[in-house]
Scaffold this motif. Structure first.
Motif, PDB file in Angstrom:
ATOM      1  N   ASN A 134       1.622   4.654  -2.781  1.00  0.00           N
ATOM      2  CA  ASN A 134       1.305   5.980  -2.247  1.00  0.00           C
ATOM      3  C   ASN A 134      -0.077   6.056  -1.622  1.00  0.00           C
ATOM      4  O   ASN A 134      -0.742   7.100  -1.656  1.00  0.00           O
ATOM      5  N   LYS A 135      -0.512   4.949  -1.049  1.00  0.00           N
ATOM      6  CA  LYS A 135      -1.770   4.934  -0.328  1.00  0.00           C
ATOM      7  C   LYS A 135      -1.530   5.414   1.109  1.00  0.00           C
ATOM      8  O   LYS A 135      -0.491   5.122   1.710  1.00  0.00           O
ATOM      9  N   SER A 136      -2.488   6.128   1.638  1.00  0.00           N
ATOM     10  CA  SER A 136      -2.388   6.653   3.008  1.00  0.00           C
ATOM     11  C   SER A 136      -3.032   5.660   3.981  1.00  0.00           C
ATOM     12  O   SER A 136      -4.193   5.268   3.801  1.00  0.00           O
ATOM     13  N   ILE A 137      -2.267   5.272   4.982  1.00  0.00           N
ATOM     14  CA  ILE A 137      -2.731   4.277   5.958  1.00  0.00           C
ATOM     15  C   ILE A 137      -2.911   4.963   7.303  1.00  0.00           C
ATOM     16  O   ILE A 137      -1.977   5.551   7.850  1.00  0.00           O
ATOM     17  N   LEU A 177      -7.686  -5.092  -3.246  1.00  0.00           N
ATOM     18  CA  LEU A 177      -7.234  -3.696  -3.279  1.00  0.00           C
ATOM     19  C   LEU A 177      -6.304  -3.417  -4.455  1.00  0.00           C
ATOM     20  O   LEU A 177      -5.709  -2.339  -4.532  1.00  0.00           O
ATOM     21  N   GLY A 178      -6.163  -4.398  -5.383  1.00  0.00           N
ATOM     22  CA  GLY A 178      -5.336  -4.192  -6.564  1.00  0.00           C
ATOM     23  C   GLY A 178      -3.854  -4.198  -6.288  1.00  0.00           C
ATOM     24  O   GLY A 178      -3.073  -3.555  -6.989  1.00  0.00           O
ATOM     25  N   LEU A 179      -3.429  -4.959  -5.270  1.00  0.00           N
ATOM     26  CA  LEU A 179      -2.016  -5.035  -4.891  1.00  0.00           C
ATOM     27  C   LEU A 179      -1.417  -6.361  -5.346  1.00  0.00           C
ATOM     28  O   LEU A 179      -2.145  -7.358  -5.487  1.00  0.00           O
ATOM     29  N   PRO A 180      -0.102  -6.422  -5.563  1.00  0.00           N
ATOM     30  CA  PRO A 180       0.532  -7.723  -5.797  1.00  0.00           C
ATOM     31  C   PRO A 180       0.539  -8.542  -4.509  1.00  0.00           C
ATOM     32  O   PRO A 180       0.623  -7.989  -3.410  1.00  0.00           O
ATOM     33  N   LEU A 212       0.833  -1.211   0.000  1.00  0.00           N
ATOM     34  CA  LEU A 212       0.000   0.000   0.000  1.00  0.00           C
ATOM     35  C   LEU A 212       0.862   1.252   0.000  1.00  0.00           C
ATOM     36  O   LEU A 212       0.592   2.223  -0.721  1.00  0.00           O
ATOM     37  N   HIS A 213       1.901   1.233   0.819  1.00  0.00           N
ATOM     38  CA  HIS A 213       2.810   2.376   0.903  1.00  0.00           C
ATOM     39  C   HIS A 213       3.509   2.613  -0.441  1.00  0.00           C
ATOM     40  O   HIS A 213       3.693   3.771  -0.850  1.00  0.00           O
ATOM     41  N   ILE A 238       2.959   3.790   7.918  1.00  0.00           N
ATOM     42  CA  ILE A 238       1.720   4.423   8.382  1.00  0.00           C
ATOM     43  C   ILE A 238       1.857   5.938   8.286  1.00  0.00           C
ATOM     44  O   ILE A 238       2.909   6.502   8.594  1.00  0.00           O
ATOM     45  N   ASN A 239       0.790   6.584   7.856  1.00  0.00           N
ATOM     46  CA  ASN A 239       0.769   8.037   7.793  1.00  0.00           C
ATOM     47  C   ASN A 239       1.027   8.607   9.194  1.00  0.00           C
ATOM     48  O   ASN A 239       0.226   8.381  10.106  1.00  0.00           O
ATOM     49  N   PRO A 240       2.132   9.317   9.413  1.00  0.00           N
ATOM     50  CA  PRO A 240       2.463   9.790  10.761  1.00  0.00           C
ATOM     51  C   PRO A 240       1.417  10.710  11.364  1.00  0.00           C
ATOM     52  O   PRO A 240       1.294  10.798  12.587  1.00  0.00           O
TER      53      PRO A 240
END
Length: 996
Positions: free
Chosen positions: A183-186, A357-360, A179-180, A202-204
């Motif tokens: 560029n996805k925000s977690i 989620l469209g991730l490998p 996810l990171h 994780i988004n700080p």
């Protein structure tokens, strides 16, 4: 007149010279005692170093982590991604959400506290928008290890479980990293384990971690999640995140603190039901909701093992506008309390959520996509193809795995290429893909931990060599013992240790072995150097034949039926590790050994003729007391999962256990006072320590656990005093005060305090003097016959009170009985003349094991009472949190280790040969260490032998870990506290005052 002065000065001069000579002899004797004492301490330190090195090598060889491939999956490789089915995801972890907590139970077996209090998930799953599955965890079921499996799709290892309380960054591919990368925000909130593992991703600005290990705190983490999750679900805030993760801990903590059968569990489940209802109302149509438990809990509320209750957790997935594919409705039948309900492995979530989620799929994943979340068979075939591509790539780059599945994979690819669009072949393709994944998973499970037989063998070899010397040293003939006290001997050990370090360093520099690091080479060199340094002077000074003959003569003279019984106990205890069934029932075997010894003492006293009738009656009363208390202690138990249904757990906090704790406040001091009065030793420091200090601290301990019971009891639930804000700080204050007084203030006072003796003056009629009406005063020293033991025992009480403080009520009651058993044993050893017998320290060791079990412990991870760590602190605070857990877990062994010198010191008068007294104390200390080393070495050997056994991680590995910790802790503790601090002070003080 001058002649009279000369005549009187002569005797005075002679007396003064005699006093000077006496003082000189006393100083020489004290100096010799100090040198001998230092020599013993140095020898034991070196022996402990060797044993710790041996345990370290074995542990490194046995508990290796699996090989992790550093590769990171990418969508560009083999076109391994599919279009995302959801734009966002809300993932909520409800820690320890056991499966039967969420399905309806409507028969007589339903429990009001944890059944039917969380109905929302099952109700929503009755529609096609939701799916509820049984979620099977891989053991060991600890939170950090489960989160690694839930994000990487890889198998757990025991080292991961051991790292649960010291989490570190995950260094392998996982869907959080993926996810990171996109560029996805977690956003993440709740259990701070997520921060430890994924802080870089994780988004700080959206990271809200909370302390996770205070299992007595049911609300802080959950309230923190609630505080931050709903603002982020607001329409204006949704753009800030792509995946929102919330980890609730209240259900898990309620289980740890109270067990599932408690109103607090009902409240927590009801709260989770309400929160999820509100979360669902805030969801957007393009958002996937995933609710899961990372593991379950056993009937006591603990987890870490592999019982059914610990492995069966919950997986719920929901979407407002997407429908799930439930082909076979019979899979979701909850009859028989969900036993036949559709189940999936937890690692299956990894490829599932990645594809949604469209991730490998993460590179090291071993799971398989969950069928229900994909709409039709055509889609299932496509995701099966993606999944098998990833599995084959992983297998082809992992050298430990065989190539036997290559044909299966090639066959699938061929069929997929030819019939991938033919619906008549969909079921066959799906079936063959699942078979391939299942076979691959089973092969990996058989190799989930790689054993380094070199390190295991080195560890066992070092421990065996240390044991050979420990056996000789513990029960050696006096000539060998004396020779080992010379500086020549100690110098030999130090010189050979240094030589071993130099040689091992040279070998490492020259050969540069790939299998061994510098630290390992130095450790081997130091261990072998110390062992050679031990044996070289002995072999040089004494021939082998002479040693053998002297040893045989020595044991022949000192060996009797009690010695044989002690030897039988040691051998039998060591052999139980050859069978998993005997390991499981070790607590009952230890109790059997102790009761057998009690009956042997009763029989021995009955036939003993060289004692008075009063001694025989007194001895029989002590033997019966010891035997009865051994039986009572065996009735306090925490059953391990393998013992059910033949074991009913009794280690629970009840009103009567707290009431008994209050009773012990007065009963135990009275027992101890009666033993002191037998030797007329209840004087000076004894009344202050026993009559005042012990009663006060035990009363405070009982008050603390009374408050804890009131706080936890159903009966007092909701009442003002049970929920008062003052209750928690009051409990913390009491625990801190008791531990400070017992461990610091009392020990400092003891080190500076007087002996338990009293000088009593009596007036006698001299008959030949007119002065003072013919009366003459004489002095009598009360307590002289037990001057060593009465003073030393106060030190045992200091630590016992501290250990009772960190032990739950029934465990503290067991420790009360242990103190009485120790005193009864000391009296029996005196009457039966067993203080120099082999059996004496062995029975103490068995008492340590029995009370380990009776204080609510087993050789399992699940039985560790982590909540005790927060008895004196609200958060993890080194070293207090860790000290509480160590005292709680190993408290019984620490008490018997402290009491070991009393075998020699109890009921003896001040000796004019203090070195002989010290030598006998060393004999008993090293005999106990020998017993622990023999059982420990046996445990390690059989754990290595059964390393491929089905029960290795459930039975053999935890037991060897207990043995290894005991070897390390008792070696360190016996040297520092009973020997250096305790025996050193008492023997030196008595020798200084009464030295002849």
């Amino acid at each position: 007149m001058e002649s009279d002065q000369l005549e009187s000065s002569g005797p005075r001069r002679i007396v003064k010279q005699q006093q000077i000579q006496q003082q000189a002899r006393s100083k020489v004797k004290q100096q010799k005692l100090k040198i001998t004492f230092t020599g013993y301490v140095i020898v034991l330190i070196f022996l402990s170093i060797v044993q710790i090195i041996g345990v370290g090598f074995f542990t490194r060889g046995f508990l290796l982590t699996r090989n992790v491939l550093p590769d990171i999956s990418d969508c560009s490789i083999n076109n391994s991604c599919i279009p995302a089915k959801f734009d966002k995801a809300v993932i909520l972890i409800i820690d320890a959400l056991r499966f039967d907590f969420v399905i309806p139970i409507n028969d007589d077996s339903a429990n009001e506290y944890y059944h039917n209090n969380f109905p929302l998930l099952y109700d929503l799953a009755q529609n096609d928008n939701g799916i509820l599955l049984k979620f099977i965890a891989d053991p060991p079921t600890t939170t950090l290890q489960r989160l690694k499996g839930l994000t990487t799709g890889s198998l757990p290892t025991f080292i991961d479980a051991g790292s649960n309380f010291d989490g570190d960054h995950i260094d392998e591919d996982n869907w959080i990293l993926q996810l990171h990368k996109q560029n996805k925000s977690i956003a993440c909130m709740g259990d701070d384990t997520w921060q430890a593992l994924f802080n870089n991703y994780i988004n700080p600005q959206l990271n809200f971690p909370f302390d996770s290990l205070n299992v007595w705190d049911l609300h802080t983490v959950d309230n923190g999640v609630i505080k931050h999750i709903f603002p982020l679900l607001d329409k204006q805030e949704r753009s800030k995140w792509d995946v929102l993760i919330g980890h609730f801990l209240g259900v898990d903590h309620a289980g740890h603190r109270y067990g599932p059968n408690h109103y607090a569990m009902k409240e927590k489940l009801n709260q989770m039901n309400e929160i999820l209802l509100k979360v669902i109302s805030e969801l957007e149509d393009n958002t996937l909701l995933v609710v899961l438990g990372d593991h379950g809990m056993d009937p006591t509320g603990n987890h870490g093992g592999d019982s059914i209750e610990e492995l069966e957790s919950t997986l719920f997935m929901y979407s407002k506008n997407k429908k799930f594919n439930k082909k076979n409705k019979s899979f979701y039948d909850i009859s028989q309390q969900g036993k036949n309900y559709r189940a999936v492995n937890q690692i299956d979530l990894v490829p599932t959520i990645s594809l949604l989620l469209g991730l490998p799929i993460p590179y090291n994943n071993l799971g398989y996509p969950i069928d229900e979340v994909f709409s039709n068979d055509k889609e299932l075939v496509e995701v099966a193809h993606k999944s098998l591509q990833q599995l084959n790539t992983f297998r082809s780059n992992t050298h430990d795995l065989s190539s036997k599945l290559d044909n299966s994979y090639n066959s699938f690819i061929t069929n997929y290429t030819e019939h991938g669009n033919d619906k008549h072949h969909y079921e066959q393709l799906i079936s063959s893909a699942k078979q391939y994944q299942h076979a691959s998973l089973e092969e990996c499970k058989s190799l989930w931990a790689t054993f380094d037989l070199k390190l295991i063998s080195i560890g066992i070899g070092i421990l065996f060599l240390s044991l050979t010397f420990l056996l000789t040293y513990a029960r050696s003939i006096p000539a060998v013992r004396v020779s080992t006290m010379s500086f020549e001997f100690i110098g030999s050990v130090i010189a050979m240790c240094l030589l071993g370090l130099v040689i091992s360093l040279s070998i490492y520099i020259v050969l540069k072995p790939t299998d061994f690091s510098l630290n390992k080479c130095l450790a081997i060199g130091a261990a072998l150097g110390i062992i050679i340094g031990f044996w070289a002077p002995i072999m040089d000074r004494f021939s082998v034949n002479w040693l053998l003959h002297q040893t045989i003569d020595f044991f022949s003279f000192n060996f009797n039926s009690y010695s044989f019984l002690g030897l039988l106990f040691v051998v039998s205890h060591g052999l139980i590790f050859a069978s998993n069934s005997f390991v499981v029932w070790e607590d009952k075997m230890v109790s059997f050994f102790l009761i057998t010894f009690g009956f042997s003492c009763i029989f021995g006293l009955s036939v003993k003729n060289n004692i008075t009738k009063a001694q025989k009656i007194l001895g029989l009363s002590h033997a019966i007391t010891f035997t009865l208390f051994a039986r009572f202690s065996s009735m306090i138990n925490l059953c391990r999962e393998e013992q059910r249904p033949y074991c009913e757990p009794t280690f629970i906090s009840t009103w009567w256990s707290v009431l008994l704790l209050h009773g012990c406040t007065y009963i135990l001091p009275s027992f101890i006072i009666s033993f002191y009065k037998l030797t007329n030793s209840y004087h000076s420091a004894a009344p202050l320590w026993i009559g005042t200090g012990l009663k006060f601290l035990m009363f405070m301990n009982a008050v603390h656990w009374t408050l804890e019971y009131v706080h936890n009891s159903d009966y007092f639930a909701g009442r003002w005093f049970a929920s008062s804000a003052l209750l928690k700080p009051l409990k913390l204050a009491i625990a801190r005060i008791v531990l400070f007084i017992a461990l610091i203030l009392a020990n400092f006072s003891w080190s500076k305090g007087p002996l338990c003796v009293k000088l009593e003056y009596q007036a006698e009629n001299s008959g030949d003097s007119d002065d003072n009406n013919g009366l003459q005063k004489s002095a009598n020293i009360l307590g002289y016959g037990n001057v060593y033991g009465s003073s030393y025992f106060l030190l045992v009480l200091n630590f016992t009170v501290a250990i009772m403080m960190v032990t739950k009520p029934l465990g503290a009651i067991s420790l009360n009985m242990l103190i009485v058993q120790i005193l009864s044993l000391l009296e029996l050893y005196d009457i039966l003349e067993l203080r120099k017998n082999l059996v004496a320290p062995i029975i103490f060791g068995l008492l340590g094991y029995q009370n380990f079990f009776s204080t609510g412990h087993q050789a399992t991870l699940a039985s560790i009472q982590w909540e005790i760590g927060f008895l004196t602190t609200e958060t993890i605070f080194f070293p207090f949190t860790h000290l509480n857990i160590v005292l709680n877990t190993f408290g019984s062994f620490l008490i018997i280790s402290l009491a070991i010198p009393l075998i020699t010191l109890w009921k003896i008068v001040p000796s004019n040969k203090p070195i002989t007294v010290l030598s006998q104390i060393i004999t008993n200390i090293t005999t106990l260490l020998t017993y622990i080393a023999i059982t420990g070495l046996s445990s390690l050997i059989f754990a290595a032998h059964f390393r491929r056994h089905l029960m290795v991680w459930k039975i053999f590995a935890p037991r060897f870990m207990l043995s290894g910790l005991l070897i390390i802790i008792l070696n360190i503790f016996l040297i520092t506290v009973p020997l250096v601090f305790g025996t050193g002070k008492v023997v030196t003080q008595v020798n200084r005052i009464f030295g002849k």
